[in-house]
Write a protein that holds these residues in place. Structure first.
Motif, PDB file in Angstrom:
ATOM      1  N   PHE A 154       0.849  -1.198   0.000  1.00  0.00           N
ATOM      2  CA  PHE A 154       0.000   0.000   0.000  1.00  0.00           C
ATOM      3  C   PHE A 154       0.881   1.244   0.000  1.00  0.00           C
ATOM      4  CE2 PHE A 154      -2.333  -3.412   1.936  1.00  0.00           C
ATOM      5  CZ  PHE A 154      -3.651  -3.246   1.550  1.00  0.00           C
ATOM      6  N   GLN A 155       0.436   2.265  -0.710  1.00  0.00           N
ATOM      7  CA  GLN A 155       1.169   3.537  -0.727  1.00  0.00           C
ATOM      8  C   GLN A 155       0.240   4.684  -0.369  1.00  0.00           C
ATOM      9  OE1 GLN A 155       4.345   4.863  -3.710  1.00  0.00           O
ATOM     10  NE2 GLN A 155       2.573   6.000  -4.450  1.00  0.00           N
ATOM     11  N   LEU A 156       0.726   5.576   0.508  1.00  0.00           N
ATOM     12  CA  LEU A 156       0.005   6.804   0.851  1.00  0.00           C
ATOM     13  C   LEU A 156       0.649   7.970   0.117  1.00  0.00           C
ATOM     14  CD1 LEU A 156      -2.067   8.375   2.634  1.00  0.00           C
ATOM     15  CD2 LEU A 156      -0.228   8.564   4.339  1.00  0.00           C
ATOM     16  N   SER A 157      -0.183   8.769  -0.549  1.00  0.00           N
ATOM     17  CA  SER A 157       0.308   9.946  -1.271  1.00  0.00           C
ATOM     18  C   SER A 157      -0.578  11.140  -0.936  1.00  0.00           C
ATOM     19  CB  SER A 157       0.278   9.708  -2.789  1.00  0.00           C
ATOM     20  OG  SER A 157       1.009   8.564  -3.148  1.00  0.00           O
ATOM     21  N   LYS A 158      -0.069  12.326  -1.253  1.00  0.00           N
ATOM     22  CA  LYS A 158      -0.903  13.516  -1.082  1.00  0.00           C
ATOM     23  C   LYS A 158      -0.712  14.463  -2.255  1.00  0.00           C
ATOM     24  CE  LYS A 158       2.210  16.551   1.595  1.00  0.00           C
ATOM     25  NZ  LYS A 158       2.338  17.343   2.848  1.00  0.00           N
ATOM     26  N   THR A 159      -1.763  15.228  -2.530  1.00  0.00           N
ATOM     27  CA  THR A 159      -1.742  16.281  -3.547  1.00  0.00           C
ATOM     28  C   THR A 159      -2.314  17.531  -2.902  1.00  0.00           C
ATOM     29  OG1 THR A 159      -2.104  14.662  -5.303  1.00  0.00           O
ATOM     30  CG2 THR A 159      -2.482  16.975  -5.852  1.00  0.00           C
ATOM     31  N   CYS A 160      -1.532  18.614  -2.863  1.00  0.00           N
ATOM     32  CA  CYS A 160      -1.952  19.833  -2.176  1.00  0.00           C
ATOM     33  C   CYS A 160      -2.123  20.988  -3.152  1.00  0.00           C
ATOM     34  CB  CYS A 160      -0.931  20.215  -1.101  1.00  0.00           C
ATOM     35  SG  CYS A 160      -0.776  19.003   0.226  1.00  0.00           S
ATOM     36  N   ASN A 161      -3.240  21.692  -2.995  1.00  0.00           N
ATOM     37  CA  ASN A 161      -3.499  22.904  -3.777  1.00  0.00           C
ATOM     38  C   ASN A 161      -3.320  22.675  -5.274  1.00  0.00           C
ATOM     39  OD1 ASN A 161      -3.867  24.387  -1.318  1.00  0.00           O
ATOM     40  ND2 ASN A 161      -1.638  24.450  -1.120  1.00  0.00           N
ATOM     41  N   SER A 162      -3.830  21.540  -5.757  1.00  0.00           N
ATOM     42  CA  SER A 162      -3.783  21.181  -7.180  1.00  0.00           C
ATOM     43  C   SER A 162      -2.355  21.031  -7.693  1.00  0.00           C
ATOM     44  CB  SER A 162      -4.537  22.233  -8.021  1.00  0.00           C
ATOM     45  OG  SER A 162      -5.874  22.335  -7.598  1.00  0.00           O
ATOM     46  N   GLY A 163      -1.421  20.730  -6.797  1.00  0.00           N
ATOM     47  CA  GLY A 163      -0.031  20.548  -7.204  1.00  0.00           C
ATOM     48  C   GLY A 163       0.271  19.111  -7.601  1.00  0.00           C
ATOM     49  N   SER A 164       1.537  18.756  -7.570  1.00  0.00           N
ATOM     50  CA  SER A 164       1.954  17.425  -7.983  1.00  0.00           C
ATOM     51  C   SER A 164       1.733  16.422  -6.853  1.00  0.00           C
ATOM     52  CB  SER A 164       3.432  17.428  -8.390  1.00  0.00           C
ATOM     53  OG  SER A 164       4.244  17.869  -7.314  1.00  0.00           O
ATOM     54  N   LYS A 165       1.626  15.164  -7.221  1.00  0.00           N
ATOM     55  CA  LYS A 165       1.410  14.083  -6.268  1.00  0.00           C
ATOM     56  C   LYS A 165       2.723  13.753  -5.556  1.00  0.00           C
ATOM     57  CE  LYS A 165      -0.316   9.305  -6.217  1.00  0.00           C
ATOM     58  NZ  LYS A 165      -0.841   8.218  -7.088  1.00  0.00           N
ATOM     59  N   ILE A 166       2.661  13.615  -4.224  1.00  0.00           N
ATOM     60  CA  ILE A 166       3.847  13.334  -3.418  1.00  0.00           C
ATOM     61  C   ILE A 166       3.629  12.027  -2.660  1.00  0.00           C
ATOM     62  CG2 ILE A 166       5.334  14.144  -1.555  1.00  0.00           C
ATOM     63  CD1 ILE A 166       4.369  16.989  -2.205  1.00  0.00           C
ATOM     64  N   ALA A 167       4.518  11.062  -2.874  1.00  0.00           N
ATOM     65  CA  ALA A 167       4.445   9.791  -2.147  1.00  0.00           C
ATOM     66  C   ALA A 167       4.982   9.995  -0.727  1.00  0.00           C
ATOM     67  CB  ALA A 167       5.242   8.718  -2.868  1.00  0.00           C
ATOM     68  N   LEU A 168       4.244   9.505   0.267  1.00  0.00           N
ATOM     69  CA  LEU A 168       4.613   9.702   1.673  1.00  0.00           C
ATOM     70  C   LEU A 168       5.173   8.449   2.335  1.00  0.00           C
ATOM     71  CD1 LEU A 168       1.538  11.821   2.805  1.00  0.00           C
ATOM     72  CD2 LEU A 168       3.784  12.643   2.072  1.00  0.00           C
ATOM     73  N   GLY A 169       4.840   7.269   1.813  1.00  0.00           N
ATOM     74  CA  GLY A 169       5.340   6.048   2.421  1.00  0.00           C
ATOM     75  C   GLY A 169       4.611   4.828   1.903  1.00  0.00           C
ATOM     76  N   THR A 170       5.187   3.648   2.147  1.00  0.00           N
ATOM     77  CA  THR A 170       4.575   2.382   1.747  1.00  0.00           C
ATOM     78  C   THR A 170       4.509   1.438   2.946  1.00  0.00           C
ATOM     79  OG1 THR A 170       6.702   1.441   1.042  1.00  0.00           O
ATOM     80  CG2 THR A 170       5.373   2.573  -0.645  1.00  0.00           C
ATOM     81  N   TRP A 171       3.495   0.561   2.922  1.00  0.00           N
ATOM     82  CA  TRP A 171       3.290  -0.429   3.965  1.00  0.00           C
ATOM     83  C   TRP A 171       2.936  -1.759   3.309  1.00  0.00           C
ATOM     84  CZ3 TRP A 171       2.135   4.602   4.104  1.00  0.00           C
ATOM     85  CH2 TRP A 171       2.521   5.349   5.232  1.00  0.00           C
ATOM     86  N   ASP A 172       3.463  -2.869   3.839  1.00  0.00           N
ATOM     87  CA  ASP A 172       3.243  -4.200   3.262  1.00  0.00           C
ATOM     88  C   ASP A 172       2.333  -5.055   4.151  1.00  0.00           C
ATOM     89  OD1 ASP A 172       4.838  -3.676   1.088  1.00  0.00           O
ATOM     90  OD2 ASP A 172       6.623  -4.633   1.933  1.00  0.00           O
ATOM     91  N   TYR A 173       1.402  -5.726   3.499  1.00  0.00           N
ATOM     92  CA  TYR A 173       0.636  -6.792   4.141  1.00  0.00           C
ATOM     93  C   TYR A 173       1.098  -8.113   3.535  1.00  0.00           C
ATOM     94  CZ  TYR A 173      -3.102 -10.173   4.893  1.00  0.00           C
ATOM     95  OH  TYR A 173      -3.800 -11.312   5.212  1.00  0.00           O
ATOM     96  N   SER A 174       1.465  -9.076   4.380  1.00  0.00           N
ATOM     97  CA  SER A 174       1.940 -10.374   3.891  1.00  0.00           C
ATOM     98  C   SER A 174       1.227 -11.501   4.616  1.00  0.00           C
ATOM     99  CB  SER A 174       3.460 -10.516   4.089  1.00  0.00           C
ATOM    100  OG  SER A 174       4.173  -9.581   3.314  1.00  0.00           O
ATOM    101  N   TYR A 175       0.963 -12.570   3.857  1.00  0.00           N
ATOM    102  CA  TYR A 175       0.392 -13.769   4.459  1.00  0.00           C
ATOM    103  C   TYR A 175       0.951 -14.984   3.731  1.00  0.00           C
ATOM    104  CZ  TYR A 175      -2.865 -17.121   6.415  1.00  0.00           C
ATOM    105  OH  TYR A 175      -3.406 -18.198   7.074  1.00  0.00           O
ATOM    106  N   GLY A 176       1.488 -15.911   4.506  1.00  0.00           N
ATOM    107  CA  GLY A 176       2.046 -17.119   3.921  1.00  0.00           C
ATOM    108  C   GLY A 176       1.458 -18.361   4.562  1.00  0.00           C
TER     109      GLY A 176
END
Length: 241
Positions: A154-176
């Motif tokens: 999963f990735q969280l991003s933000k876009t402020c005031n109609s600007g460019s998209k900024i990636a803030l971080g990633t998180w993994d879900y795993s199941y084996g």
């Protein structure tokens, strides 16, 4: 409730000079003058107080809407009874395609988004909370040894005031698993915080950017996998400092 402010003046890109305000409060007023100053140290000289809230009669009309050099000169699109905001976003459920050797292509899948307008907050801190339920099903033909678990990024991003998209971080879900038959639903959530960000109207978005199927080692083994997001939700909290 969280629409973009109708009047927005980005104080973060300025050096605290709106009108006659030059950020030098001590030179203008006596030491006992009651002021409330901000912490915009990256944009203002550290010797200045960076934009006092003027209760003085000559400045009341010009400065009643803001007190910070990094705060928008604003007419907010939402009520602001306190120095904090809470926004509920929208999430969805979705089937998760699992790439294979025959079809390795994966396109990002948007899951949830929330909009929060911090234009009228001073040096805001923003906290994002994301929650979801993930269902995973698998059928394995024969017993084997797990080498790579099923993983969703999963990735969280933000876009402020109609600007460019900024990636803030990633998180993994795993199941084996090595069970011959699996049908399980797990919760998955994460929290992300940003401190002293530039005020503005921002959209925070969570999307799935990568999926990896399980790999098991055994001669003649076949595996069939299916996965889905049963539900998801996102919220944002912002406070002024």
């Amino acid at each position: 409730m969280n629409s973009k402010s109708k009047k927005y003046y980005d104080r973060c890109d300025e050096r605290c000079d709106y009108g006659e305000n030059n950020c030098n409060c001590h030179d203008r007023y006596d030491d006992d003058y009651n002021y409330n100053c901000c912490k915009c140290s990256d944009k203002c000289s550290k010797d200045y107080d960076c934009g006092c809230k003027k209760d003085y009669d000559n400045y009341e009309d010009d400065y009643k809407d803001h007190k910070c050099c990094n705060q928008g000169y604003c007419n907010p699109g939402h009520p602001l009874p306190t120095c904090s905001l809470f926004a509920c976003g929208q999430g969805t459920g979705v089937a998760i395609p699992i790439p294979s050797a025959l079809n390795p292509t994966f396109n990002p899948i948007p899951l949830a988004s929330v909009t929060i307008d911090t234009t009228c907050l001073c040096n805001p801190s923003v906290k994002i909370d994301f929650n979801s339920l993930i269902n995973y099903q698998a059928l394995i033909s024969i017993a084997g040894t797990l080498t790579t678990p099923f993983t969703v990024t999963f990735q969280l991003s933000k876009t402020c005031n109609s600007g460019s998209k900024i990636a803030l971080g990633t998180w993994d879900y795993s199941y084996g698993t090595v069970a011959l038959a699996t049908n399980i639903t797990n919760s998955f959530n994460f929290t992300h915080c940003e401190c002293n960000v530039c005020p503005g109207c921002c959209v925070y978005t969570v999307e799935i950017i990568r999926v990896t199927g399980s790999l098991l080692a055994a001669a003649g083994l076949t595996i069939t996998e299916n996965a889905s997001i049963r539900s998801s939700n996102i919220s944002a909290t912002a406070i002024s400092h």
